[in-house]
Design a protein around this motif. Sequence first.
Motif, PDB file in Angstrom:
ATOM      1  N   SER A 158       1.075  -1.203   0.002  1.00 15.01           N
ATOM      2  CA  SER A 158      -0.032   0.000   0.063  1.00 15.01           C
ATOM      3  C   SER A 158       0.998   1.321   0.083  1.00 15.01           C
ATOM      4  O   SER A 158       0.350   2.377  -0.349  1.00 15.01           O
ATOM      5  N   GLU A 159       2.134   1.064   0.591  1.00 15.13           N
ATOM      6  CA  GLU A 159       2.822   2.048   0.686  1.00 15.13           C
ATOM      7  C   GLU A 159       4.391   1.725   0.347  1.00 15.13           C
ATOM      8  O   GLU A 159       4.823   0.673   1.091  1.00 15.13           O
ATOM      9  N   GLY A 214       8.127  -1.813   2.504  1.00 15.83           N
ATOM     10  CA  GLY A 214       7.043  -0.713   2.574  1.00 15.83           C
ATOM     11  C   GLY A 214       5.865  -1.524   3.479  1.00 15.83           C
ATOM     12  O   GLY A 214       5.939  -2.331   4.216  1.00 15.83           O
ATOM     13  N   MET A 215       4.753  -0.772   3.529  1.00 14.19           N
ATOM     14  CA  MET A 215       3.602  -0.759   4.404  1.00 14.19           C
ATOM     15  C   MET A 215       2.649  -1.935   3.814  1.00 14.19           C
ATOM     16  O   MET A 215       2.331  -1.594   2.466  1.00 14.19           O
ATOM     17  N   ARG A 216       1.989  -2.945   4.671  1.00 11.80           N
ATOM     18  CA  ARG A 216       1.014  -3.723   3.981  1.00 11.80           C
ATOM     19  C   ARG A 216       0.276  -4.277   5.225  1.00 11.80           C
ATOM     20  O   ARG A 216       0.757  -4.717   6.190  1.00 11.80           O
ATOM     21  N   GLY A 266       6.316   9.367  -7.374  1.00 13.95           N
ATOM     22  CA  GLY A 266       5.391   9.788  -6.574  1.00 13.95           C
ATOM     23  C   GLY A 266       4.977   8.387  -5.574  1.00 13.95           C
ATOM     24  O   GLY A 266       4.150   8.649  -4.873  1.00 13.95           O
ATOM     25  N   ARG A 267       5.337   7.310  -5.747  1.00 14.45           N
ATOM     26  CA  ARG A 267       4.739   5.947  -5.125  1.00 14.45           C
ATOM     27  C   ARG A 267       6.072   5.377  -4.460  1.00 14.45           C
ATOM     28  O   ARG A 267       5.601   4.598  -3.273  1.00 14.45           O
ATOM     29  N   ASP A 291       9.740  -7.687   1.047  1.00 14.74           N
ATOM     30  CA  ASP A 291       9.453  -9.257   0.276  1.00 14.74           C
ATOM     31  C   ASP A 291      10.854  -9.183  -0.618  1.00 14.74           C
ATOM     32  O   ASP A 291      11.553  -8.059  -1.162  1.00 14.74           O
ATOM     33  N   VAL A 292      11.310 -10.464  -0.912  1.00 13.13           N
ATOM     34  CA  VAL A 292      12.584 -10.350  -1.345  1.00 13.13           C
ATOM     35  C   VAL A 292      12.189 -11.593  -2.883  1.00 13.13           C
ATOM     36  O   VAL A 292      11.511 -12.497  -2.675  1.00 13.13           O
TER      37      VAL A 292
END
Length: 368
Positions: free
Chosen positions: A138-139, A281-283, A222-223, A290-291
């Motif tokens: 999400s981020e 990031g955020m989840r 932007g992401r 994650d790899v």
Amino acid sequence: MKVAIVGAGLIGHTIAHMLRETGDYEVVAFDRDQAALDKLAAEGIATQRVDSADSNAIKAAVQGFDALVNALPYYLAVNVAGAAKAAGVHYFDLTEDVRATQAIRNLGDGAAQAFMPQCGLAPGFIGIAAHELANRFSEVREVKMRVGALPEFPTNALKYNLTWSVDGLINEYCQPCEAIRESHTQWVQPLEGLEHFSLDGIEYEAFNTSGGLGTLCETLSGRVETLDYKSVRYPGHRDLIQFLLQDLRLSTDRDTLKTIMRRAVPSTAQDVVLIFVTVTGMRNGQLVQDVFTRKIFAKTVCGMPMSAIQITTAGAMCAVLDLFREGKLPQSGFVRQEQVSLRDFLANRFGQLYEGSTLDAMATTTTA
């Protein structure tokens, strides 16, 4: 599908061989090097001698083809893409050069046929994998993309062997590199950003090189807070390359550097390709990483011994071409690598080479 392969060097030869073996492609190879064409002709692949630097000659030669695959050095990419547009054929290439890609994008915007550069390993597959991982958050805070084409048994001071284009190698060591820092796209210097890490008990170094991000800086703008690409080598390689390019000033005399590299650094077919992508990031309200990692070794594919860089570079090109032929990619305009679904890529008969499968076992599962 009728495919013109312009460039009959190592990778062009491999692409021609892999496509021909499926039975789904009519392949003709074009080059000005008759000796290279003779090697393909000996395998029963149609060839035609054409001046690779003459865009008008290429335009005339590829009339009536469905697609042109450009396997020539990066500095010929724009001319070949222009010839493809003039001939009305779809265009695919392997270039890592940022300026060439931008020029090809300008050719492709609004065109009736597809223009899809950067269809190899890096840029190419690495961008497909990184984009897929980023989409799971999400981020997105940080995306790190690391790729190395390395000798399995390093013996010289550089701890390196020539496994692909010398022109492309030197170009990525010399050109500025795109990155995102603190959510802003910027240029960083090649050979900088040195870092060390270990994988499976082996020590590596990584540093900035040009072109591997493809169009991801724009796509993820932007992401993402941080995004970068680095080439992976064995420890000590970067310092010696920096000595050659900066201390001896060979960055301004690339012809001399190419001569030195070709004379002193042997090629090898006993190589390994290392792919290492990490996304943080955020989840679901949690900070997660994650790899995605792969190690791909040289082996026999389609009855032909291939180095790992042959398998990954030609395999990626063939997978993208397959997906395009099946209508799973846009059929016109400029097409980015990150528009390819990682799931579709890895499920493809050529993409399965990234999972360790052999194409010999998949050649029977063709589609019309």
